[in-house]
Design a protein around this motif. Structure first.
Motif, PDB file in Angstrom:
ATOM      1  N   LYS A   1       0.863  11.547   7.180  1.00  0.00           N
ATOM      2  CA  LYS A   1      -0.529  11.340   7.559  1.00  0.00           C
ATOM      3  C   LYS A   1      -1.262  10.505   6.512  1.00  0.00           C
ATOM      4  CE  LYS A   1      -0.998  15.546  10.350  1.00  0.00           C
ATOM      5  NZ  LYS A   1      -1.761  16.809  10.556  1.00  0.00           N
ATOM      6  N   GLY A   2      -0.524   9.719   5.759  1.00  0.00           N
ATOM      7  CA  GLY A   2      -1.144   8.925   4.716  1.00  0.00           C
ATOM      8  C   GLY A   2      -2.000   7.803   5.255  1.00  0.00           C
TER       9      GLY A   2
ATOM     10  N   LEU B   1       3.805  -4.054   3.256  1.00  0.00           N
ATOM     11  CA  LEU B   1       4.865  -3.209   2.717  1.00  0.00           C
ATOM     12  C   LEU B   1       4.297  -1.838   2.376  1.00  0.00           C
ATOM     13  CD1 LEU B   1       7.715  -2.713   1.493  1.00  0.00           C
ATOM     14  CD2 LEU B   1       6.825  -3.677  -0.651  1.00  0.00           C
ATOM     15  N   ILE B   2       4.929  -0.787   2.913  1.00  0.00           N
ATOM     16  CA  ILE B   2       4.521   0.580   2.614  1.00  0.00           C
ATOM     17  C   ILE B   2       5.503   1.152   1.593  1.00  0.00           C
ATOM     18  CG2 ILE B   2       3.849   2.805   3.580  1.00  0.00           C
ATOM     19  CD1 ILE B   2       2.385   0.457   4.850  1.00  0.00           C
ATOM     20  N   VAL B   3       4.981   1.591   0.460  1.00  0.00           N
ATOM     21  CA  VAL B   3       5.802   2.227  -0.571  1.00  0.00           C
ATOM     22  C   VAL B   3       5.277   3.638  -0.796  1.00  0.00           C
ATOM     23  CG1 VAL B   3       6.628   2.115  -2.948  1.00  0.00           C
ATOM     24  CG2 VAL B   3       6.191  -0.002  -1.690  1.00  0.00           C
TER      25      VAL B   3
ATOM     26  N   VAL C   1       0.847  -1.196   0.000  1.00  0.00           N
ATOM     27  CA  VAL C   1       0.000   0.000   0.000  1.00  0.00           C
ATOM     28  C   VAL C   1       0.877   1.239   0.000  1.00  0.00           C
ATOM     29  CG1 VAL C   1      -1.947  -1.114   1.164  1.00  0.00           C
ATOM     30  CG2 VAL C   1      -0.154  -0.046   2.533  1.00  0.00           C
ATOM     31  N   GLY C   2       0.284   2.370  -0.350  1.00  0.00           N
ATOM     32  CA  GLY C   2       1.036   3.616  -0.356  1.00  0.00           C
ATOM     33  C   GLY C   2       0.193   4.772  -0.840  1.00  0.00           C
TER      34      GLY C   2
ATOM     35  N   SER D   1       7.621  10.380   0.777  1.00  0.00           N
ATOM     36  CA  SER D   1       8.420   9.385   1.492  1.00  0.00           C
ATOM     37  C   SER D   1       8.602   9.739   2.968  1.00  0.00           C
ATOM     38  CB  SER D   1       9.797   9.226   0.832  1.00  0.00           C
ATOM     39  OG  SER D   1       9.688   8.610  -0.422  1.00  0.00           O
ATOM     40  N   ALA D   2       8.001  10.838   3.415  1.00  0.00           N
ATOM     41  CA  ALA D   2       8.164  11.255   4.802  1.00  0.00           C
ATOM     42  C   ALA D   2       7.631  10.209   5.775  1.00  0.00           C
ATOM     43  CB  ALA D   2       7.463  12.598   5.034  1.00  0.00           C
ATOM     44  N   GLY D   3       6.499   9.614   5.438  1.00  0.00           N
ATOM     45  CA  GLY D   3       5.899   8.616   6.322  1.00  0.00           C
ATOM     46  C   GLY D   3       6.679   7.318   6.359  1.00  0.00           C
TER      47      GLY D   3
END
Length: 373
Positions: free
Chosen positions: A242-243, A235-237, A126-127, A271-273
């Motif tokens: 605050k996503g 997996l976070i891409v 997810v992202g 890409s901050a998160g």
């Protein structure tokens, strides 16, 4: 005689009864006897209490409310054929095994396609909806190796990274599962049916929301809990601080599942998160599918992807060569590379990632890069 599925659908219309409480009621009382249960009987069921017991009994004693609940439930069941969907319950052998293990699994799931895809090892990807070229490239490479190792790719079918993950799984002949925030009759991010029919052929579309129901903001966090619950890891891409994908990561952590994140540029908001997840120790840093495979499937796994890049002189594009010529054994900061190559930093990251996959470059801490040794 009223069916068990009709009872479940009727129960879900009672205010204050979420999945966890419905499952507890089914376990301790179950069947149509729930309609005749007394307040004191319900109050002693773990997690119910007197206040909720009074709400349940009041609902069932209101003949109009009960008749309407049964009618609505039966209408849902009658819609299944129209959308070529199925409804599976928690007791069904085909119910996704990892989802069954979470604290509040849905008492039922609406499914289009083959839910058996959820019985293979699943990884959620997810992202952000505002995916960059770098993020899409990362998803493509990681998904291709994951599906080759037999993983089913799970995501939320949102724009951006989610859709990129579903597409990558399909293009590499893998299985994928889309979890919707609305009914499975309405894959609203793909209204013209560009990819969801293929998703049904190579996996499934699932939801706990009713057919033909309205999508509301409150349903997206519920959807995110299912995305995490279906999978061995998430997996976070690319995600802002605050996503919505960080909500999925939070659910995964609460469910004692592994969380992975792909690092990105410190100058990129998207890409901050992900960078924060890694920095805070909430996610394991990932640059290849092997990082995930080694964590989720310890043992003699993960060699396939590495073997693909074992040739001594893999072909590289002119753009990649322009970067490679400025690398040596001493790490070089990405800003220096951007200045020397006159390339945009976001494109530079994509090409550096390609060089890493070909084992020609490697990233060091602090956005530093050098030739692979």
């Amino acid at each position: 005689m009223i069916s068990d599925t009709t009872i479940l659908l009727a129960l879900s219309q009672i205010p204050g009864l979420g999945p966890a409480r419905i499952n507890i009621l089914q376990k301790h009382i179950g069947g149509s006897s729930i309609f005749d249960a007394k307040i004191e009987d319900l109050a002693h069921v773990p997690g119910i209490g007197t206040k909720i017991a009074e709400t349940i009994v009041g609902f069932f004693h209101n003949s109009h409310a009960l008749d309407q609940a049964k009618k609505s439930a039966e209408q849902q069941l009658s819609l299944l054929d129209r959308y070529q969907a199925n409804l599976i319950t928690l007791e069904d052998p085909s119910y996704p095994p990892f989802l069954r293990e979470i604290y509040d699994p849905p008492p039922y799931l609406f499914v289009r396609g083959d839910i058996k895809a959820a019985h293979a090892p699943c990884i959620s990807i997810v992202g952000t909806r505002k995916a960059t070229q770098y993020g899409r490239k990362v998803v493509e490479h990681i998904c291709s190796d994951l599906v080759a190792e037999g993983f089913t790719i799970v995501s939320g079918f949102a724009y951006g990274i989610d859709t990129a993950a579903h597409k990558a799984a399909l293009e590499h002949h893998g299985k994928t599962i889309a979890v919707l925030a609305g009914g499975v009759d309405n894959p609203h991010t793909d209204p013209t049916g560009n990819i969801w029919p293929r998703m049904i052929e190579q996996g499934a579309i699932v939801s706990e929301e009713w057919l033909e129901s309205t999508i509301t903001p409150a349903k997206f966090p519920k959807r995110n809990r299912l995305i995490a619950g279906l999978s061995k890891g998430t997996l976070i891409v690319e995600s802002d601080k605050k996503g919505g994908s960080l909500i999925t990561a939070s659910y995964a952590l609460d469910q004692n599942r592994d969380v992975f994140a792909v690092p990105g540029s410190i100058f990129s908001k998207t890409s901050a998160g992900t960078n924060a997840l890694i920095e805070n120790g909430q996610a394991k840093l990932v640059t290849t599918a092997d990082d995930i495979i080694a964590e989720l499937c310890p043992g003699p796994h993960g060699s396939r992807a590495r073997n693909l890049v074992e040739t001594k002189e893999p072909p590289i594009t002119p753009e990649e060569k322009a970067i490679f010529d400025h690398l040596d054994d001493n790490p070089v900061h990405i800003d220096v590379l951007a200045e020397k190559t006159a390339m945009d930093p976001s494109m530079l990251l994509v090409l550096l990632f390609e060089l890493e996959l070909k084992q020609l470059a490697e990233q060091q801490p602090g956005q530093m890069f050098r030739k692979s040794i």
